[in-house]
Every structure is written in C-alpha cells, then in structure tokens.
Write a protein that holds these residues in place. Structure first.
Motif, PDB file in Angstrom:
ATOM      1  N   LEU A   1      -5.144   0.334  -5.817  1.00 24.33           N
ATOM      2  CA  LEU A   1      -6.147   0.944  -4.328  1.00 24.33           C
ATOM      3  C   LEU A   1      -7.484   0.764  -3.907  1.00 24.33           C
ATOM      4  O   LEU A   1      -7.634   0.136  -2.460  1.00 24.33           O
ATOM      5  CB  LEU A   1      -5.088   2.647  -4.743  1.00 24.33           C
ATOM      6  CG  LEU A   1      -3.828   2.471  -4.486  1.00 24.33           C
ATOM      7  CD1 LEU A   1      -3.519   4.319  -4.441  1.00 24.33           C
ATOM      8  CD2 LEU A   1      -3.610   2.289  -3.117  1.00 24.33           C
TER       9      LEU A   1
ATOM     10  N   ASP B   1      -5.543   3.181  -9.701  1.00 25.08           N
ATOM     11  CA  ASP B   1      -6.495   4.197  -8.656  1.00 25.08           C
ATOM     12  C   ASP B   1      -7.693   2.372  -8.530  1.00 25.08           C
ATOM     13  O   ASP B   1      -7.947   2.110  -6.776  1.00 25.08           O
ATOM     14  CB  ASP B   1      -7.360   5.026  -8.450  1.00 25.08           C
ATOM     15  CG  ASP B   1      -6.370   6.503  -8.913  1.00 25.08           C
ATOM     16  OD1 ASP B   1      -5.386   6.180  -7.517  1.00 25.08           O
ATOM     17  OD2 ASP B   1      -6.868   7.464  -8.724  1.00 25.08           O
TER      18      ASP B   1
ATOM     19  N   ASP C   1      -4.227   9.759   4.057  1.00 29.85           N
ATOM     20  CA  ASP C   1      -4.161   9.150   3.115  1.00 29.85           C
ATOM     21  C   ASP C   1      -3.739  10.578   2.303  1.00 29.85           C
ATOM     22  O   ASP C   1      -2.601  10.659   1.543  1.00 29.85           O
ATOM     23  CB  ASP C   1      -5.100   8.784   1.921  1.00 29.85           C
ATOM     24  CG  ASP C   1      -4.782   7.111   2.969  1.00 29.85           C
ATOM     25  OD1 ASP C   1      -3.830   6.611   3.484  1.00 29.85           O
ATOM     26  OD2 ASP C   1      -5.876   6.760   1.821  1.00 29.85           O
TER      27      ASP C   1
ATOM     28  N   ASP D   1      -9.148   6.825   7.879  1.00 32.19           N
ATOM     29  CA  ASP D   1      -7.883   6.697   6.668  1.00 32.19           C
ATOM     30  C   ASP D   1      -7.650   7.733   5.559  1.00 32.19           C
ATOM     31  O   ASP D   1      -6.759   7.642   5.063  1.00 32.19           O
ATOM     32  CB  ASP D   1      -8.557   5.668   6.344  1.00 32.19           C
ATOM     33  CG  ASP D   1      -7.332   4.377   6.890  1.00 32.19           C
ATOM     34  OD1 ASP D   1      -7.213   4.804   8.463  1.00 32.19           O
ATOM     35  OD2 ASP D   1      -7.018   3.286   7.075  1.00 32.19           O
ATOM     36  N   ARG D   2      -8.991   7.642   5.185  1.00 31.87           N
ATOM     37  CA  ARG D   2      -9.137   8.870   4.356  1.00 31.87           C
ATOM     38  C   ARG D   2      -8.447  10.359   4.366  1.00 31.87           C
ATOM     39  O   ARG D   2      -7.380  10.500   2.862  1.00 31.87           O
ATOM     40  CB  ARG D   2     -10.789   8.763   3.212  1.00 31.87           C
ATOM     41  CG  ARG D   2     -11.324   8.213   2.865  1.00 31.87           C
ATOM     42  CD  ARG D   2     -12.481   7.876   2.521  1.00 31.87           C
ATOM     43  NE  ARG D   2     -13.257   7.815   3.702  1.00 31.87           N
ATOM     44  CZ  ARG D   2     -14.863   7.926   3.932  1.00 31.87           C
ATOM     45  NH1 ARG D   2     -15.183   8.369   2.585  1.00 31.87           N
ATOM     46  NH2 ARG D   2     -14.657   8.106   4.727  1.00 31.87           N
TER      47      ARG D   2
ATOM     48  N   GLU E   1      -0.783  12.613   3.748  1.00 36.29           N
ATOM     49  CA  GLU E   1       0.290  11.495   3.549  1.00 36.29           C
ATOM     50  C   GLU E   1       0.705  11.786   1.973  1.00 36.29           C
ATOM     51  O   GLU E   1       1.603  12.302   1.751  1.00 36.29           O
ATOM     52  CB  GLU E   1       0.095   9.962   3.376  1.00 36.29           C
ATOM     53  CG  GLU E   1       1.355   9.058   3.211  1.00 36.29           C
ATOM     54  CD  GLU E   1       2.480   8.992   3.691  1.00 36.29           C
ATOM     55  OE1 GLU E   1       2.661   9.540   4.888  1.00 36.29           O
ATOM     56  OE2 GLU E   1       3.717   8.851   3.043  1.00 36.29           O
ATOM     57  N   ARG E   2      -0.121  11.664   0.933  1.00 40.58           N
ATOM     58  CA  ARG E   2       0.332  12.721  -0.069  1.00 40.58           C
ATOM     59  C   ARG E   2       0.912  13.886  -0.287  1.00 40.58           C
ATOM     60  O   ARG E   2       1.637  14.470  -0.713  1.00 40.58           O
ATOM     61  CB  ARG E   2      -0.528  13.273  -1.408  1.00 40.58           C
ATOM     62  CG  ARG E   2      -1.175  11.293  -1.642  1.00 40.58           C
ATOM     63  CD  ARG E   2      -2.890  11.138  -2.234  1.00 40.58           C
ATOM     64  NE  ARG E   2      -3.204  12.866  -3.204  1.00 40.58           N
ATOM     65  CZ  ARG E   2      -4.054  13.203  -3.553  1.00 40.58           C
ATOM     66  NH1 ARG E   2      -5.510  12.462  -2.975  1.00 40.58           N
ATOM     67  NH2 ARG E   2      -4.545  14.270  -3.771  1.00 40.58           N
TER      68      ARG E   2
ATOM     69  N   ASN F   1      -2.099  10.908  10.652  1.00 39.41           N
ATOM     70  CA  ASN F   1      -0.793  10.303   9.427  1.00 39.41           C
ATOM     71  C   ASN F   1       0.162   9.915  10.131  1.00 39.41           C
ATOM     72  O   ASN F   1       0.516   9.016  10.519  1.00 39.41           O
ATOM     73  CB  ASN F   1      -0.900  11.402   8.395  1.00 39.41           C
ATOM     74  CG  ASN F   1      -0.013  10.392   6.951  1.00 39.41           C
ATOM     75  OD1 ASN F   1      -0.200   8.606   6.393  1.00 39.41           O
ATOM     76  ND2 ASN F   1       0.998  10.494   7.371  1.00 39.41           N
TER      77      ASN F   1
ATOM     78  N   ASP G   1      -8.231  -1.057  -0.438  1.00 39.45           N
ATOM     79  CA  ASP G   1      -9.378  -0.028   0.385  1.00 39.45           C
ATOM     80  C   ASP G   1     -10.411  -1.440   0.697  1.00 39.45           C
ATOM     81  O   ASP G   1     -10.940  -2.120   1.636  1.00 39.45           O
ATOM     82  CB  ASP G   1      -9.571   0.935   0.062  1.00 39.45           C
ATOM     83  CG  ASP G   1      -8.288   1.942   0.389  1.00 39.45           C
ATOM     84  OD1 ASP G   1      -7.355   1.311   1.211  1.00 39.45           O
ATOM     85  OD2 ASP G   1      -8.366   3.210   0.231  1.00 39.45           O
TER      86      ASP G   1
ATOM     87  N   ARG H   1       0.818  -1.265  -0.206  1.00 42.54           N
ATOM     88  CA  ARG H   1       0.441   0.023   0.083  1.00 42.54           C
ATOM     89  C   ARG H   1       0.883   1.509   0.269  1.00 42.54           C
ATOM     90  O   ARG H   1       0.792   2.450  -0.507  1.00 42.54           O
ATOM     91  CB  ARG H   1      -0.636   0.059   1.169  1.00 42.54           C
ATOM     92  CG  ARG H   1      -2.204   0.543   1.194  1.00 42.54           C
ATOM     93  CD  ARG H   1      -2.851   0.831   2.480  1.00 42.54           C
ATOM     94  NE  ARG H   1      -2.998   1.954   2.442  1.00 42.54           N
ATOM     95  CZ  ARG H   1      -4.518   2.231   2.210  1.00 42.54           C
ATOM     96  NH1 ARG H   1      -4.831   1.467   1.230  1.00 42.54           N
ATOM     97  NH2 ARG H   1      -4.561   3.832   2.432  1.00 42.54           N
ATOM     98  N   ARG H   2       1.698   0.907   0.686  1.00 39.77           N
ATOM     99  CA  ARG H   2       2.868   2.035   0.732  1.00 39.77           C
ATOM    100  C   ARG H   2       3.318   2.257  -0.529  1.00 39.77           C
ATOM    101  O   ARG H   2       2.994   3.720  -0.935  1.00 39.77           O
ATOM    102  CB  ARG H   2       4.345   1.750   1.915  1.00 39.77           C
ATOM    103  CG  ARG H   2       3.750   3.125   2.989  1.00 39.77           C
ATOM    104  CD  ARG H   2       4.772   3.165   3.900  1.00 39.77           C
ATOM    105  NE  ARG H   2       5.706   2.201   4.752  1.00 39.77           N
ATOM    106  CZ  ARG H   2       5.760   1.555   5.328  1.00 39.77           C
ATOM    107  NH1 ARG H   2       4.569   2.457   6.144  1.00 39.77           N
ATOM    108  NH2 ARG H   2       5.551   0.166   6.260  1.00 39.77           N
TER     109      ARG H   2
ATOM    110  N   LEU I   1       0.975   3.900  -2.697  1.00 38.21           N
ATOM    111  CA  LEU I   1       1.022   5.594  -2.619  1.00 38.21           C
ATOM    112  C   LEU I   1       1.808   7.143  -2.902  1.00 38.21           C
ATOM    113  O   LEU I   1       1.813   7.507  -3.940  1.00 38.21           O
ATOM    114  CB  LEU I   1       0.426   5.665  -1.145  1.00 38.21           C
ATOM    115  CG  LEU I   1      -0.732   5.595  -0.838  1.00 38.21           C
ATOM    116  CD1 LEU I   1      -1.230   5.376   1.010  1.00 38.21           C
ATOM    117  CD2 LEU I   1      -2.066   6.239  -1.105  1.00 38.21           C
TER     118      LEU I   1
END
Lengths: 247, 247
Positions: free
Chosen positions: B105, B102, A188, A184-185, A191-192, A244, B109, A77-78, A81
């Motif tokens: 991802l 996406d 996310d 989480d969203r 994190e971006r 985050n 999720d 996942r990391r 992203l």
DNA sequence: CCTTGACCCTCCCGCGACGGGAGGGTGCAT
DNA sequence: ATGCACCCTCCCGTCGCGGGAGGGTCAAGG
C-alpha cells in the motif's frame, strides 16, 4: 517460447493442479494450446502468474485477484484496503482466541474447573439490546445486524472491540498530528471504519456511513464517548467519514 | 425435560442446521427421538452442547472436540496445546502478511512500482539447501520437509521465523528465571517447539525430537546459535526436550 | 372436522482453492 | 515396438455448516 504446465510449475512454484484451476476459472488462461491439447504458456502468461502469486501471498481470494488485475491502480487500492480490514480483523480475533485459550490452559494447570463465567467472559453483549431495538428496531440494517451478532461468541466481541479501539486510536493519532480530516489518510481510516461496521454488523453503504457520522456528533452520548478520548474527536471522525463518502 | 431442536437452538444460540450436523457426525446425538422422529435433547445433552460451543470458540475442529470430550483431562491438554501452536502460527502468519500488504500500500501511495525484491523479500530460503541435503538427504523426514517447504512464500518464512523466535524467547526467559529444564513449564515450551517443527516441516515424533535435541548440543553450529542468545541455552533446550519426551 | 401455520424431518447442492486419482492420449528415446 | 515421462479431462473429497426442496406433525382456531 511456449511452456508446458510442468515447466511452468517448476518456474512459478505453482502446482500443475493450481494452473489447471486458474485456467478453468479464467484467472490465467494459457495463450495457446498444442495440436494435442497441451496448455502452452507464453512469457506474458508467466508474468501474470507471478502477479497472481504475489496477490495470493497477500491472501486475496482468486475472485479479488481477478478484480485487482482487471483494471489498473484505481480498483487495486480498494481491494487491498478491504483485504487489510479483513486481515486486521483476523489478527484481533486470533489474539482474542489465544487469550481465551491461555486462560483455559492456566485453569487446567491450576487443576481448577472452569466456571461458566470464565468460559464466556464478563462482557454481556445483550446489555444494550433494548435500547438499540427502540432506536433502530424497524430498520433493515438493524435486522441484519441482529441476525449476525447473535452468533458471535465472547472471542468475537473481544476481537471486535479491539479492532474498534485500533481504529479510534488511529483517528486520535491523526487528529493529534493535526492532519486535516479532509486528508486522504483520515479518509482511509474512515473507510476502514466503514468496513469494520460492514463486516461485524451489516452492509454499510457510504451514505449510511455518513448518516452514522452525523449521529456521532448529534447524539450527546456518542459524542461524549469520542470526545473523552480527545476533545473534538467526534467532529473529526464525522468529517473524515464525510470526506471518504464523497471522494 | 426433553427439548426439540428449535428450543435447543434458542437456548444454545447454535443453529438448527448445526445441531443436525453435530448429530450426523456423532458429536452430539440427542438422547431420544419422539414417535414422529423429532430429535429430543435432555439437559445432559444441553451441557454437552455448551462444552462444544466453548471449544468451538477456541476454534477447535469438530474432530478435535470429539477427541477432547472423549476422555478427560489427559488428552484435553494435548489438544489445547496443539491448538495453541496452530493459532500462534496463524497469528504470526497474519502479521507477516499484513506487513507485506502495508508495504504494498505504501508503494501505491508513493506512486512507485514494485520491484521483485520488494515483492518477495530479502530472505532466500534456498540458502541452506545444499548443506541440508548432504546431511539429511536420504531421510524420510527430509523428503516430507522438502515437499512442504517448497510451497512456502515470503510471508510463510517470515511467520515461521517469528514463531521460532518466540519459542526461543520463552526458553531464554525460563532459563533466566532459573526454572529447571525438568519443570512442566519448560516441557510445555519444548512441546510447542515440537509442534512448531511438526507443522512447518514434518511430523516430528517425540523420539525424533529428542534426537534433534541432542544434535543441538552436539553440533557446534547449532549450539553456538542457542548459546549466543544465552550461555548454556543449548543444553537447557535439549533437557527440556528430553523431559517432554519422557513425561 | 378441517384448515392454517409453525414446527420438524431427510436428502442434496453449494462454498474456496485446490489435492489426488482414475482412465486415457502424446512424444521422444532406446 | 516399447518404455517412460509427461499431458489431458473428468470427478470425488476437504470443513462446517447455509439454504432450499419436498414432505410429515402438532396444537389452535373457524
């Protein structure tokens, strides 16, 4: 049961040379070798090659693919992203360059000659130089940032701003939908945001990012900038960043 | 009057190493050297370096910049148009990869596992293989095309189709605005179409392109494809292509 | 006059993901 | 025995420099 490179190449649409390469860097090593040294791939090897093909289609580097395949979901996942951030950056940058290019072509069609201002755009990236230096001049992060930004051109700045705007948009949208900053969203997007700073300015650790988040609220000018976009957004962004940093 | 590399670097924001590089490949050679071998740049050299910086911001290759600077406007335009095609292709491709990413991802999720179909998309590029082979199987162009397309992934095909759609859109828009097919703007789009084929399939000469244009009208299936987008579009496209081939 | 430090020079290796080719062995059919 | 398709291992080239080694140059200060 055991396939030679040529057969594998036909099955996977990867070139023989690519198979050699993946072998040499340890990404996909054939399970066996024949007596005469021929690479022999099993069906499990083929599955791994399929996965590699898929991640290559996402334009991950071979190094990242090694990492992604090394351990399950958590790390994958990391990596994805991070890749998303990279691609989005490229998208914005390409858009900006295309815009500049079209301006240039229009100038050609109009038979006019270009001025320096047209060439480099109106944005003056040195505008805030003095201020930033007074505030952060003696930090390591600032030095690295200076080091990198001095090579940016007009298109880079435009791309950076466009990307920043996208991220801000996403924060505003989440806030408008009353998604909590601890979701989480939201994290996310935070994190971006971190990766955005990381790529465009300097290696931003989660801790450093958290400190920046606090400043966005503490400094009235930063806060005003966020809050004019939407009331309470500065606090929202800070909290998403903290979430985050801690997850 | 004469600047050393360090000074030039500060003035142009190009690294000293880049200046060495431009010298070594003959892109920008300093007008003189000091007795001790130091590179000495004149103001005219600086102007040339500014131009180089500008074209680099458009992400032209150094080789293309040499060409663009070699002779005036005529060639410059061609180089810029080619670069536009390249950037547009990259834009579409990046968009397609981002979409795929996406999807991936989202699958993560949702905790679901991906199917092969999700991985590779619905489009089957081998659909028309037999037909194409029967028609063009023994041409050189077809061989090159096969060579290249067999390495394309789902994202490439999606990007290619998106780009083709953009070009078709532009033709339709021009036709709708009653811009004659002999206009420079229509010919510009035709040139983009040629470069599109050039990059995605095989080196398409203007003559070959003209032949294709005639086929778009002559073959009812091609014609129908264009004309369902807009009546008379096939003829319009053919004429734009011919205009471009002859200018 | 000598040293220091900032600058300059010319090689040359390294990156990323292979492509392409040289030079040579292998395996199966005729 | 020969041909031919296939396989192997190096190794160079791509693109735009970054970075460093090893060494010369130049003006200022001791």
């Amino acid at each position: 049961m055991a396939f030679k490179v040529g057969e594998v190449s036909r099955l996977t649409r990867l070139s023989v040379r690519a198979l050699h390469h993946y072998d040499s860097i340890g990404l996909v090593k054939p399970s066996g070798r024949s007596a005469s040294g021929y690479r022999l791939y099993t069906e499990r090897d083929l599955e791994r090659l399929q996965e590699v093909s898929f991640y290559r289609a996402l334009e991950l580097s071979l190094e990242d693919i090694v990492r992604a395949l090394a351990d399950p979901a958590s790390d994958r996942r990391r990596v994805l992203l991070a890749q998303r951030a990279l691609l989005e950056q490229r998208l914005e940058k390409t858009r900006a360059v295309l815009a500049l290019l079209d301006d240039t072509l229009r100038a050609f069609d109009g038979e006019r000659t270009m001025t320096t201002e047209e060439m480099f755009g109106a944005f003056d990236p040195t505008e805030y130089e003095e201020e930033a230096e007074a505030r952060w001049g003696d930090t390591e992060a600032y030095r690295i940032s200076q080091e990198r930004t001095k090579r940016y051109g007009a298109a880079d700045w435009a791309a950076m701003k466009a990307e920043a705007a996208t991220i801000l948009d996403d924060f505003a949208t989440l806030a408008a939908e009353e998604v909590p900053a601890t979701d989480d969203r939201a994290a996310d997007v935070a994190e971006r945001h971190r990766l955005h700073l990381y790529r465009w300015f300097y290696p931003t650790s989660r801790e450093h990012h958290a400190a920046l988040g606090r400043m966005y609220v503490a400094d009235p000018r930063f806060a005003a900038n966020y809050d004019q976009r939407r009331a309470g957004l500065a606090v929202y962004v800070r909290d998403a960043i903290l979430t985050n940093a801690l997850r």
